[in-house]
Design a protein around this motif. Sequence first.
Motif, short mmCIF file in Angstrom:
data_model
loop_
_atom_site.label_atom_id
_atom_site.label_comp_id
_atom_site.label_asym_id
_atom_site.label_seq_id
_atom_site.Cartn_x
_atom_site.Cartn_y
_atom_site.Cartn_z
N MET A 75 -34.00 -26.56 -2.90
CA MET A 75 -33.42 -27.82 -3.08
C MET A 75 -32.09 -27.96 -4.07
SD MET A 75 -32.73 -31.05 -5.02
CE MET A 75 -34.12 -30.71 -6.05
N LEU A 76 -32.33 -27.20 -5.38
CA LEU A 76 -31.43 -27.21 -6.57
C LEU A 76 -30.33 -26.16 -5.91
CD1 LEU A 76 -33.73 -26.83 -9.65
CD2 LEU A 76 -32.43 -28.56 -8.87
N PHE A 77 -30.70 -25.02 -5.26
CA PHE A 77 -29.65 -24.22 -4.70
C PHE A 77 -28.70 -25.10 -3.76
CE2 PHE A 77 -27.89 -21.40 -1.63
CZ PHE A 77 -27.53 -20.38 -2.32
N SER A 78 -29.24 -25.74 -3.00
CA SER A 78 -28.50 -26.55 -2.05
C SER A 78 -27.52 -27.70 -2.51
CB SER A 78 -29.31 -27.16 -1.04
OG SER A 78 -28.56 -27.67 0.11
N GLU A 79 -28.19 -28.56 -3.46
CA GLU A 79 -27.57 -29.72 -3.96
C GLU A 79 -26.68 -29.39 -4.95
OE1 GLU A 79 -28.20 -33.02 -3.20
OE2 GLU A 79 -29.38 -32.11 -1.52
N LEU A 80 -27.21 -28.56 -6.10
CA LEU A 80 -26.19 -28.05 -7.03
C LEU A 80 -24.96 -27.39 -6.49
CD1 LEU A 80 -28.70 -27.39 -10.02
CD2 LEU A 80 -27.32 -29.51 -9.63
N GLY A 81 -25.64 -26.31 -5.69
CA GLY A 81 -24.31 -25.61 -4.67
C GLY A 81 -23.19 -26.46 -4.27
N ASN A 82 -23.77 -27.65 -3.56
CA ASN A 82 -22.83 -28.55 -2.95
C ASN A 82 -21.98 -29.13 -4.15
OD1 ASN A 82 -23.50 -27.70 -0.25
ND2 ASN A 82 -24.86 -29.61 -0.28
N LYS A 83 -22.49 -29.50 -5.11
CA LYS A 83 -21.73 -30.41 -6.35
C LYS A 83 -20.77 -29.29 -6.76
CE LYS A 83 -24.87 -33.75 -7.38
NZ LYS A 83 -25.84 -34.38 -8.50
N ASP B 195 -31.86 -19.22 -12.85
CA ASP B 195 -31.93 -18.55 -11.53
C ASP B 195 -31.25 -18.97 -10.45
OD1 ASP B 195 -33.64 -16.74 -9.77
OD2 ASP B 195 -34.19 -18.76 -9.06
N VAL B 196 -31.04 -20.27 -10.31
CA VAL B 196 -30.27 -20.89 -9.32
C VAL B 196 -28.80 -20.59 -9.64
CG1 VAL B 196 -29.18 -23.18 -8.54
CG2 VAL B 196 -31.55 -22.75 -8.91
N ALA B 197 -28.21 -20.39 -10.77
CA ALA B 197 -26.91 -20.00 -11.04
C ALA B 197 -26.59 -18.55 -10.53
CB ALA B 197 -26.47 -19.85 -12.42
N ASN B 198 -27.91 -17.49 -10.84
CA ASN B 198 -27.64 -16.44 -10.38
C ASN B 198 -27.79 -15.99 -8.82
OD1 ASN B 198 -27.88 -15.18 -12.85
ND2 ASN B 198 -29.92 -15.20 -13.00
N ARG B 199 -28.63 -16.92 -8.25
CA ARG B 199 -28.63 -16.99 -6.76
C ARG B 199 -27.26 -17.32 -6.08
NH1 ARG B 199 -33.29 -20.48 -4.78
NH2 ARG B 199 -32.47 -19.88 -2.74
N LEU B 200 -26.65 -18.40 -6.76
CA LEU B 200 -25.23 -18.88 -6.57
C LEU B 200 -24.06 -17.73 -6.50
CD1 LEU B 200 -25.36 -22.57 -7.57
CD2 LEU B 200 -25.11 -21.83 -5.02
N THR B 201 -24.31 -17.22 -7.73
CA THR B 201 -23.41 -15.94 -7.93
C THR B 201 -23.49 -15.03 -7.08
OG1 THR B 201 -23.42 -16.14 -10.07
CG2 THR B 201 -22.82 -13.98 -9.69
N SER B 202 -24.54 -14.64 -6.48
CA SER B 202 -24.99 -13.38 -5.32
C SER B 202 -24.21 -14.12 -4.15
CB SER B 202 -26.49 -13.25 -5.43
OG SER B 202 -26.84 -12.68 -6.38
N TYR B 203 -24.77 -15.48 -3.71
CA TYR B 203 -24.34 -15.79 -2.47
C TYR B 203 -22.79 -16.19 -2.24
CZ TYR B 203 -24.41 -19.28 1.36
OH TYR B 203 -24.17 -19.73 2.42
#
Length: 83
Positions: free
Chosen positions: A12-20, A42-50
């Motif tokens: 949920m954080l990945f999706s919500e924060l990624g959208n923002k 961890d979410v920042a790392n996942r977004l970096t990779s994505y």
Amino acid sequence: MTAEEEQRFRSMLFSELGNKIADRGWARFPAYTPEDRSRLVDVANRLTSYWGQPVYAEVEDQCRVRLCLAGYKALPELSPARA
């Protein structure tokens, strides 16, 4: 939290924060514990990779973490979130 609940929360954080971040270049989220801060890194790392571009995680104070793209860094000494 169970492992399954933790995984759903991180998703949920990945999706919500990624959208923002995609909309405005940064997002802020409460982080009251070391576990909260670790989760956001961890979410920042996942977004970096994505996205294939750095997403920075900055602890603003004891209660907030700010995730942002390079052009939206608040402090020049920030480095990309790393695993």
